[in-house]
Every structure is written in structure tokens, then in C-alpha cells.
Motif scaffolding. Structure first.
Motif, PDB file in Angstrom:
ATOM      1  N   TRP A 182     -51.256  23.110   1.453  1.00  0.00           N
ATOM      2  CA  TRP A 182     -50.789  24.368   0.882  1.00  0.00           C
ATOM      3  C   TRP A 182     -49.609  24.134  -0.066  1.00  0.00           C
ATOM      4  O   TRP A 182     -49.514  24.738  -1.127  1.00  0.00           O
ATOM      5  N   GLU A 183     -48.722  23.233   0.342  1.00  0.00           N
ATOM      6  CA  GLU A 183     -47.512  22.974  -0.442  1.00  0.00           C
ATOM      7  C   GLU A 183     -47.753  22.003  -1.594  1.00  0.00           C
ATOM      8  O   GLU A 183     -46.957  21.933  -2.518  1.00  0.00           O
ATOM      9  N   ASN A 184     -48.850  21.244  -1.533  1.00  0.00           N
ATOM     10  CA  ASN A 184     -49.093  20.219  -2.554  1.00  0.00           C
ATOM     11  C   ASN A 184     -50.527  20.268  -3.090  1.00  0.00           C
ATOM     12  O   ASN A 184     -51.283  19.313  -2.935  1.00  0.00           O
ATOM     13  N   PRO A 185     -50.910  21.385  -3.710  1.00  0.00           N
ATOM     14  CA  PRO A 185     -52.263  21.420  -4.283  1.00  0.00           C
ATOM     15  C   PRO A 185     -52.368  20.426  -5.440  1.00  0.00           C
ATOM     16  O   PRO A 185     -51.387  20.178  -6.148  1.00  0.00           O
ATOM     17  N   CYS A 186     -53.541  19.855  -5.635  1.00  0.00           N
ATOM     18  CA  CYS A 186     -53.732  18.881  -6.708  1.00  0.00           C
ATOM     19  C   CYS A 186     -53.652  19.581  -8.064  1.00  0.00           C
ATOM     20  O   CYS A 186     -54.419  20.513  -8.325  1.00  0.00           O
ATOM     21  N   PRO A 187     -52.744  19.145  -8.943  1.00  0.00           N
ATOM     22  CA  PRO A 187     -52.601  19.797 -10.252  1.00  0.00           C
ATOM     23  C   PRO A 187     -53.606  19.296 -11.287  1.00  0.00           C
ATOM     24  O   PRO A 187     -53.706  19.851 -12.375  1.00  0.00           O
ATOM     25  N   LEU A 188     -54.333  18.230 -10.953  1.00  0.00           N
ATOM     26  CA  LEU A 188     -55.229  17.602 -11.935  1.00  0.00           C
ATOM     27  C   LEU A 188     -56.575  18.308 -12.007  1.00  0.00           C
ATOM     28  O   LEU A 188     -57.113  18.736 -10.988  1.00  0.00           O
ATOM     29  N   SER A 189     -57.107  18.400 -13.207  1.00  0.00           N
ATOM     30  CA  SER A 189     -58.458  18.929 -13.369  1.00  0.00           C
ATOM     31  C   SER A 189     -59.449  17.856 -12.906  1.00  0.00           C
ATOM     32  O   SER A 189     -59.090  16.668 -12.811  1.00  0.00           O
ATOM     33  N   PRO A 190     -60.701  18.231 -12.630  1.00  0.00           N
ATOM     34  CA  PRO A 190     -61.695  17.229 -12.218  1.00  0.00           C
ATOM     35  C   PRO A 190     -61.827  16.087 -13.225  1.00  0.00           C
ATOM     36  O   PRO A 190     -61.946  14.916 -12.841  1.00  0.00           O
ATOM     37  N   ARG A 191     -61.780  16.392 -14.520  1.00  0.00           N
ATOM     38  CA  ARG A 191     -61.923  15.349 -15.543  1.00  0.00           C
ATOM     39  C   ARG A 191     -60.698  14.446 -15.578  1.00  0.00           C
ATOM     40  O   ARG A 191     -60.813  13.224 -15.735  1.00  0.00           O
ATOM     41  N   GLU A 192     -59.513  15.027 -15.400  1.00  0.00           N
ATOM     42  CA  GLU A 192     -58.294  14.218 -15.352  1.00  0.00           C
ATOM     43  C   GLU A 192     -58.319  13.283 -14.138  1.00  0.00           C
ATOM     44  O   GLU A 192     -57.895  12.133 -14.235  1.00  0.00           O
ATOM     45  N   ARG A 193     -58.842  13.774 -13.028  1.00  0.00           N
ATOM     46  CA  ARG A 193     -58.979  12.912 -11.842  1.00  0.00           C
ATOM     47  C   ARG A 193     -59.952  11.778 -12.114  1.00  0.00           C
ATOM     48  O   ARG A 193     -59.714  10.634 -11.708  1.00  0.00           O
ATOM     49  N   ASP A 194     -61.057  12.057 -12.791  1.00  0.00           N
ATOM     50  CA  ASP A 194     -62.033  11.014 -13.135  1.00  0.00           C
ATOM     51  C   ASP A 194     -61.368   9.914 -13.955  1.00  0.00           C
ATOM     52  O   ASP A 194     -61.556   8.720 -13.701  1.00  0.00           O
ATOM     53  N   VAL A 195     -60.598  10.330 -14.953  1.00  0.00           N
ATOM     54  CA  VAL A 195     -59.919   9.377 -15.835  1.00  0.00           C
ATOM     55  C   VAL A 195     -58.902   8.554 -15.047  1.00  0.00           C
ATOM     56  O   VAL A 195     -58.842   7.328 -15.167  1.00  0.00           O
ATOM     57  N   MET A 196     -58.121   9.230 -14.207  1.00  0.00           N
ATOM     58  CA  MET A 196     -57.103   8.543 -13.409  1.00  0.00           C
ATOM     59  C   MET A 196     -57.746   7.564 -12.419  1.00  0.00           C
ATOM     60  O   MET A 196     -57.248   6.460 -12.200  1.00  0.00           O
ATOM     61  N   LYS A 197     -58.853   7.983 -11.809  1.00  0.00           N
ATOM     62  CA  LYS A 197     -59.517   7.130 -10.828  1.00  0.00           C
ATOM     63  C   LYS A 197     -60.001   5.843 -11.482  1.00  0.00           C
ATOM     64  O   LYS A 197     -59.832   4.743 -10.941  1.00  0.00           O
ATOM     65  N   LEU A 198     -60.605   5.946 -12.664  1.00  0.00           N
ATOM     66  CA  LEU A 198     -61.095   4.758 -13.368  1.00  0.00           C
ATOM     67  C   LEU A 198     -59.930   3.901 -13.852  1.00  0.00           C
ATOM     68  O   LEU A 198     -60.002   2.669 -13.813  1.00  0.00           O
ATOM     69  N   ALA A 199     -58.855   4.541 -14.285  1.00  0.00           N
ATOM     70  CA  ALA A 199     -57.666   3.790 -14.716  1.00  0.00           C
ATOM     71  C   ALA A 199     -57.075   3.016 -13.536  1.00  0.00           C
ATOM     72  O   ALA A 199     -56.594   1.893 -13.692  1.00  0.00           O
ATOM     73  N   SER A 200     -57.141   3.624 -12.341  1.00  0.00           N
ATOM     74  CA  SER A 200     -56.597   2.947 -11.151  1.00  0.00           C
ATOM     75  C   SER A 200     -57.413   1.714 -10.784  1.00  0.00           C
ATOM     76  O   SER A 200     -56.941   0.844 -10.061  1.00  0.00           O
ATOM     77  N   GLN A 201     -58.649   1.646 -11.292  1.00  0.00           N
ATOM     78  CA  GLN A 201     -59.504   0.483 -11.051  1.00  0.00           C
ATOM     79  C   GLN A 201     -59.317  -0.602 -12.116  1.00  0.00           C
ATOM     80  O   GLN A 201     -60.002  -1.620 -12.098  1.00  0.00           O
ATOM     81  N   GLY A 202     -58.371  -0.351 -13.037  1.00  0.00           N
ATOM     82  CA  GLY A 202     -58.026  -1.355 -14.037  1.00  0.00           C
ATOM     83  C   GLY A 202     -58.757  -1.228 -15.364  1.00  0.00           C
ATOM     84  O   GLY A 202     -58.628  -2.099 -16.223  1.00  0.00           O
TER      85      GLY A 202
END
Length: 201
Positions: A134-154
Motif C-alpha cells: 500500500w505504501e510502495n506501489p510500483c511507479p513504473l509502467s509495464p513497458r518501463e519494467r520490461d526495459v529495466m528487467k532486460l537492462a538488469s540482465q546486462g
């Protein structure tokens, strides 16, 4: 009799849980697993009423197992045990149809009660964990999460663009927006923040 499977990679904790739950007159532990793949195999073999699963197990996580049950249309209900109040984990658990989401330091009486309530079709969510979401909803859009997830994989921005069928400029804009939303200064810092919150899982 409520038939359950336990999935927990720490042998001592798994054994203690099995012993305590077996003392209950209406609960029977029909199988114990030390990793997610074994847990899923036992669930398919024994068709238990409930699986009590650690969220972070080798080979498959508790959430992976819950999603596999959901996709197969299985009747087994899942209670997740976690030491982490990560909002992303909780959101993924709800999407996977998990019935219970509790902290590992829950006492055995509370867990037994949760098993009975889940067996009756009710959901049992630890208040501290639900408050964290409740206090920490994810601010990222689904597409931003996709980009971040792939970036986290290098992957580079060019590689991310190729994988998501987006232009380099579009990927760069998504990354820039994500960094800004997370209050980070760099891509690496943003990835670390998102990972700690469980938003990249």
C-alpha cells in the motif's frame, strides 16, 4: 484432513514446520520439498489441498510454482512464506492466485489457522506485507519494467530495443523516465532500487 506439501530449502526449518504442523489433528504433511521443481512434482503426484512454499527456493521460486499451478488449472491452493516485505513479490503473488502470504517468523498456531482458513476458501495476508504494498506501489509502467528487467540482465539499449521491437530512442526515453520515477541518478542505481523492491521479478 487437510493434506499439505511443504516447500522450503532450509532443511532445519522445513523439518520444524513439518513436525509442528503434524501435531495438528486435522493437518497431514504428505510431502516435503527442498526446491521448487521438487515441490511442483510432489503437488502433481499427491494432489494436496494446500502447498506452503518459501518464496525463494532453488530451481523454481514459490511464485514460479504458484504460477505453474494456476496455468495448469490445479486445485492446490498456495500459501507463500517470505522474509521479505517486497511489494513486487506481493503483487506477483496476487496475480498468481496465491491464497496466503505470510512472514516466515509467523508462529505455528497462526500458520495452522491460516491453513484452515485457506482450506475454507479464504485469503490470509500478513498485515505488515499488505501495508508495504500500500505504501510502495510500483511507479513504473509495464513497458518501463520490461526495459529495466532486460537492462538488469546486462543488455544494452540497442539490444533491448531489438528484443522489444522498439527504436533506440524509445528505449532510451523509457529508461530515462524509469530512472526519474525511481529517484535514481544512474541506470545501475535505478535497477538496484527496483530489484530491492521486487519490481523486476
Amino acid at each position: 484432513m487437510i493434506r499439505i506439501i511443504l516447500g522450503e530449502d532450509q532443511r532445519l526449518l522445513r523439518g520444524a514446520l513439518a513436525t509442528l504442523l503434524s501435531l495438528e489433528d486435522d493437518i497431514e504433511v504428505v510431502g516435503e520439498a527442498e526446491n521448487g521443481e521438487e515441490a511442483l512434482s510432489l503437488i502433481q503426484q499427491f494432489q494436496p489441498d494446500i502447498a506452503v512454499l518459501d518464496i525463494e527456493m532453488p530451481l523454481k521460486t514459490g511464485l514460479d510454482v504458484a504460477e505453474a499451478i494456476q496455468h495448469s488449472g490445479g486445485a492446490c491452493r498456495v500459501i507463500i512464506l517470505t522474509t521479505f516485505a517486497r511489494p513486487g513479490y506481493f503483487q506477483r503473488a496476487m496475480q498468481a492466485g496465491v491464497y496466503g502470504y505470510m512472514l516466515k517468523d509467523t508462529d505455528s498456531d497462526e500458520l495452522s489457522d491460516a491453513i484452515r482458513r485457506v482450506h475454507d476458501g479464504k485469503r490470509v495476508i500478513n498485515a505488515e506485507l499488505s501495508l508495504a504494498v500500500w505504501e510502495n506501489p510500483c511507479p513504473l509502467s509495464p513497458r518501463e519494467r520490461d526495459v529495466m528487467k532486460l537492462a538488469s540482465q546486462g543488455l544494452t539499449l540497442q539490444e533491448i530495443g531489438a528484443q522489444l521491437f522498439l527504436s533506440y530512442g524509445t528505449v532510451r526515453n523509457y529508461m530515462s523516465e524509469a530512472i526519474s520515477k525511481l529517484g535514481a541518478n544512474t541506470r545501475i542505481e535505478a535497477i538496484e532500487i527496483a530489484r530491492k523492491k521486487g519490481w523486476l521479478d
